[in-house]
Design a protein around this motif. Structure first.
Motif, PDB file in Angstrom:
ATOM      1  N   GLN A  25       8.514 -18.942   6.938  1.00 35.39           N
ATOM      2  CA  GLN A  25       9.141 -19.193   5.642  1.00 35.39           C
ATOM      3  C   GLN A  25      10.132 -18.101   5.283  1.00 35.39           C
ATOM      4  N   ILE A  26       9.762 -16.873   5.529  1.00 35.48           N
ATOM      5  CA  ILE A  26      10.672 -15.776   5.193  1.00 35.48           C
ATOM      6  C   ILE A  26      11.936 -15.849   6.049  1.00 35.48           C
ATOM      7  N   VAL A  27      11.757 -16.145   7.335  1.00 36.74           N
ATOM      8  CA  VAL A  27      12.930 -16.278   8.196  1.00 36.74           C
ATOM      9  C   VAL A  27      13.826 -17.414   7.708  1.00 36.74           C
ATOM     10  N   ASN A  28      13.217 -18.570   7.425  1.00 35.55           N
ATOM     11  CA  ASN A  28      14.001 -19.707   6.951  1.00 35.55           C
ATOM     12  C   ASN A  28      14.715 -19.399   5.643  1.00 35.55           C
ATOM     13  N   ASP A  29      13.997 -18.752   4.733  1.00 40.42           N
ATOM     14  CA  ASP A  29      14.568 -18.481   3.416  1.00 40.42           C
ATOM     15  C   ASP A  29      15.687 -17.444   3.482  1.00 40.42           C
ATOM     16  N   ILE A  30      15.492 -16.400   4.294  1.00 37.20           N
ATOM     17  CA  ILE A  30      16.556 -15.402   4.433  1.00 37.20           C
ATOM     18  C   ILE A  30      17.769 -16.037   5.118  1.00 37.20           C
ATOM     19  N   SER A  31      17.511 -16.939   6.040  1.00 35.61           N
ATOM     20  CA  SER A  31      18.622 -17.642   6.693  1.00 35.61           C
ATOM     21  C   SER A  31      19.417 -18.446   5.682  1.00 35.61           C
ATOM     22  N   GLN A  32      18.702 -19.051   4.709  1.00 40.80           N
ATOM     23  CA  GLN A  32      19.394 -19.804   3.663  1.00 40.80           C
ATOM     24  C   GLN A  32      20.269 -18.875   2.819  1.00 40.80           C
ATOM     25  N   VAL A  33      19.768 -17.656   2.544  1.00 43.49           N
ATOM     26  CA  VAL A  33      20.574 -16.676   1.823  1.00 43.49           C
ATOM     27  C   VAL A  33      21.807 -16.327   2.650  1.00 43.49           C
ATOM     28  N   GLY A  34      21.589 -16.175   3.965  1.00 43.29           N
ATOM     29  CA  GLY A  34      22.701 -15.861   4.848  1.00 43.29           C
ATOM     30  C   GLY A  34      23.762 -16.944   4.846  1.00 43.29           C
ATOM     31  N   LYS A  35      23.323 -18.221   4.803  1.00 50.30           N
ATOM     32  CA  LYS A  35      24.283 -19.322   4.762  1.00 50.30           C
ATOM     33  C   LYS A  35      25.126 -19.269   3.490  1.00 50.30           C
ATOM     34  N   LYS A  36      24.479 -18.850   2.409  1.00 47.78           N
ATOM     35  CA  LYS A  36      25.189 -18.769   1.126  1.00 47.78           C
ATOM     36  C   LYS A  36      26.353 -17.782   1.202  1.00 47.78           C
ATOM     37  N   TYR A  37      26.114 -16.681   1.922  1.00 49.76           N
ATOM     38  CA  TYR A  37      27.129 -15.624   1.962  1.00 49.76           C
ATOM     39  C   TYR A  37      27.964 -15.640   3.241  1.00 49.76           C
ATOM     40  N   LYS A  38      27.640 -16.503   4.191  1.00 55.03           N
ATOM     41  CA  LYS A  38      28.335 -16.496   5.482  1.00 55.03           C
ATOM     42  C   LYS A  38      29.829 -16.700   5.300  1.00 55.03           C
ATOM     43  N   GLY A  39      30.603 -15.777   5.834  1.00 54.96           N
ATOM     44  CA  GLY A  39      32.058 -15.880   5.750  1.00 54.96           C
ATOM     45  C   GLY A  39      32.641 -15.457   4.425  1.00 54.96           C
ATOM     46  N   LYS A  40      31.787 -15.002   3.487  1.00 49.62           N
ATOM     47  CA  LYS A  40      32.280 -14.664   2.142  1.00 49.62           C
ATOM     48  C   LYS A  40      32.211 -13.170   1.842  1.00 49.62           C
ATOM     49  N   LEU A  41      31.421 -12.428   2.629  1.00 47.22           N
ATOM     50  CA  LEU A  41      31.285 -10.991   2.389  1.00 47.22           C
ATOM     51  C   LEU A  41      32.079 -10.202   3.418  1.00 47.22           C
ATOM     52  N   SER A  42      32.782  -9.185   2.954  1.00 55.33           N
ATOM     53  CA  SER A  42      33.507  -8.313   3.873  1.00 55.33           C
ATOM     54  C   SER A  42      32.524  -7.473   4.680  1.00 55.33           C
ATOM     55  N   ASN A  43      32.869  -7.195   5.941  1.00 52.64           N
ATOM     56  CA  ASN A  43      31.997  -6.389   6.789  1.00 52.64           C
ATOM     57  C   ASN A  43      32.194  -4.913   6.442  1.00 52.64           C
ATOM     58  N   SER A  44      31.624  -4.564   5.289  1.00 53.69           N
ATOM     59  CA  SER A  44      31.704  -3.198   4.786  1.00 53.69           C
ATOM     60  C   SER A  44      30.364  -2.851   4.168  1.00 53.69           C
ATOM     61  N   ASP A  45      30.207  -1.600   3.782  1.00 57.01           N
ATOM     62  CA  ASP A  45      28.955  -1.190   3.142  1.00 57.01           C
ATOM     63  C   ASP A  45      28.725  -1.966   1.851  1.00 57.01           C
ATOM     64  N   LEU A  46      29.792  -2.300   1.149  1.00 56.47           N
ATOM     65  CA  LEU A  46      29.653  -3.063  -0.090  1.00 56.47           C
ATOM     66  C   LEU A  46      29.158  -4.476   0.222  1.00 56.47           C
ATOM     67  N   GLY A  47      29.740  -5.120   1.234  1.00 54.74           N
ATOM     68  CA  GLY A  47      29.297  -6.455   1.617  1.00 54.74           C
ATOM     69  C   GLY A  47      27.850  -6.457   2.061  1.00 54.74           C
ATOM     70  N   GLY A  48      27.462  -5.449   2.843  1.00 53.80           N
ATOM     71  CA  GLY A  48      26.073  -5.335   3.282  1.00 53.80           C
ATOM     72  C   GLY A  48      25.123  -5.132   2.123  1.00 53.80           C
ATOM     73  N   ALA A  49      25.554  -4.366   1.127  1.00 52.25           N
ATOM     74  CA  ALA A  49      24.699  -4.086  -0.027  1.00 52.25           C
ATOM     75  C   ALA A  49      24.444  -5.351  -0.843  1.00 52.25           C
TER      76      ALA A  49
END
Length: 445
Positions: free
Chosen positions: A363-387
């Protein structure tokens, strides 16, 4: 140099260390079924009793068994592709066709009479298993519109000829798409549902080769599609009184994402089911039970077991990861909520052999993956995006801790190793199992 591309996504690797992540599940159970009614070869989500009745008329026992715990059903009616819908036709006027193909459509009764609610109009009456529907109409166009919500039929206008009255008559011409399931049907099933989202899958096949293929399918789905689910299987009815046969299935699977049930006997509803049908109930219970709760000792709606297991059989079942129900007073309970993992492999631990821990992980893997889908392609690959991503996951993990799925002290951090379109994160968490053994030291004074 050719650019080596991968599909964008989120990768969460489970590595068995002293500190771990955790996963429970709750929600959707996939139930493939065969019947003479229902959307053919199509996934249909059924979230309520009314929706199940409209789709299957309550005539599919495995769907009803899977729904007993409150899970949402993802139904998939398996056919051979040859099913035809029953129909009634008035030349150059209308064609009334059963909503779904299959023999049940031949039992639908139709009549066209003077309207009982709107004087001056006529009325199409359709009698079926649940109720009699009535649709008043002045012309074919109005009838087509009104019947678009019917649970039994759909109407097509064929021409401008006036619709005539007709005494009660049966729809006819419906043919069955139901045949004895074969290995080829399982291949078709796996292809159809590979991209669907569900927590557990009920497998309606008792053939060992198909069950092995199902395990492979679920394993590939976890690795390639990043969709983590649990498979629930049962055995042949003729073998249900043999613990040896049940154990053989468990040993053949030996995976934390496969549950093998040895439950068989008379349900409280009076019907007798084998382990293959009871597997649908188990799959539904696993999906419906929150990940922070255990299935151990829950009451099974079993009126009389096919066989009450002896002490040695119970120990052998537990040792091989076979889910069983045992008598406890006037009721039967799940002895221990185990999956088929009995021989620990690479990156596995002993506690992975419990459904609660395994479901928490998934469940945790699936749910975190869903969070990842929400942000995929939308966050810059920087410390701010990671945060931003870390903050979102931390919020989720805090809830998981509050629910009791994971222990305090978990962490989710940005490893700050961003390179191109890839960045690493580290999740550390300890899944919590349920107390099943109570060791009490009594100091007699």
């Amino acid at each position: 140099m050719t650019i080596q591309r991968e599909r964008p996504g989120v990768t969460v690797e489970l590595i068995a260390k002293a500190k771990e992540r955790v996963v429970p599940k709750s929600g959707v159970v996939l139930v493939p079924y065969q019947a003479e009614w229902g959307a053919p070869d199509e996934l249909v989500k059924l979230g309520s009793f009314d929706e199940r009745m409209a789709e299957t008329f309550g005539q599919v026992d495995t769907i009803e068994l899977a729904a007993e715990g409150g899970a949402t059903i993802l139904a998939y009616r398996m056919t051979n592709g040859n099913a035809k819908a029953a129909a009634y036709e008035q030349a150059d006027a209308i064609k009334v066709e059963a909503l779904y193909p299959g023999l049940l459509g031949n039992d639908l009764k139709l009549a066209i009479v003077a309207s009982t609610s709107e004087p001056g109009k006529r009325e199409l009456q359709v009698a079926g298993p649940l109720k009699t529907e009535k649709f008043s109409f002045a012309d074919a166009g109005e009838l087509v519109a009104k019947t678009s919500q019917s649970i039994y039929i759909r109407v097509k206008q064929l021409g401008e000829t006036v619709i005539t009255t007709v005494a009660e008559t049966l729809l006819n011409g419906g043919t069955s798409g139901t045949v004895e399931l074969a290995a080829a049907d399982s291949t078709k099933l796996f292809m159809a549902v590979s991209g669907a989202d569900f927590d557990t899958m009920y497998l309606p096949f008792d053939d060992a080769a198909v069950q092995a293929a199902a395990k492979q399918f679920m394993g590939d789905r976890r690795k390639q599609n990043k969709k983590l689910s649990t498979l629930v299987i049962g055995g042949k009815a003729m073998d249900d009184d043999s613990m040896t046969k049940h154990i053989e299935r468990s040993v053949a699977q030996n995976a934390r994402y496969v549950v093998n049930t040895a439950i068989a006997g008379q349900h409280n509803n009076g019907k007798v089911y084998g382990s293959l049908e009871w597997a649908a109930w188990v799959a539904g219970m696993i999906a419906a039970t929150p990940a922070h709760e255990s299935l151990t000792a829950i009451v099974v709606p079993l009126k009389k077991a096919l066989k009450d297991w002896g002490h040695t059989e119970i120990l052998n079942a537990l040792g091989t990861g076979t889910l069983i129900a045992t008598r406890d007073g006037d009721v039967y309970i799940i002895e221990s909520a185990v999956n088929t993992l009995a021989v620990i492999g690479t990156n596995e631990r002993e506690d992975y052999g419990k459904i609660r821990v395994s479901m928490t992980l998934d469940q945790i893997v699936n749910d975190i993956s869903q969070v990842g889908k929400k942000y995929k392609g939308k966050l810059s690959n920087s410390d701010l995006g990671g945060a931003v991503f870390v903050s979102a996951v931390n919020t989720y993990m805090t809830v998981r801790e509050q629910q009791g799925a994971i222990d305090a002290g978990w962490t989710f951090v940005d490893q700050k190793n961003g390179d191109g379109d890839r960045r690493g994160f580290l999740l550390s968490a300890k899944p919590l199992d349920a107390i099943e053994y109570f060791d009490i030291d009594w100091e007699v004074l």
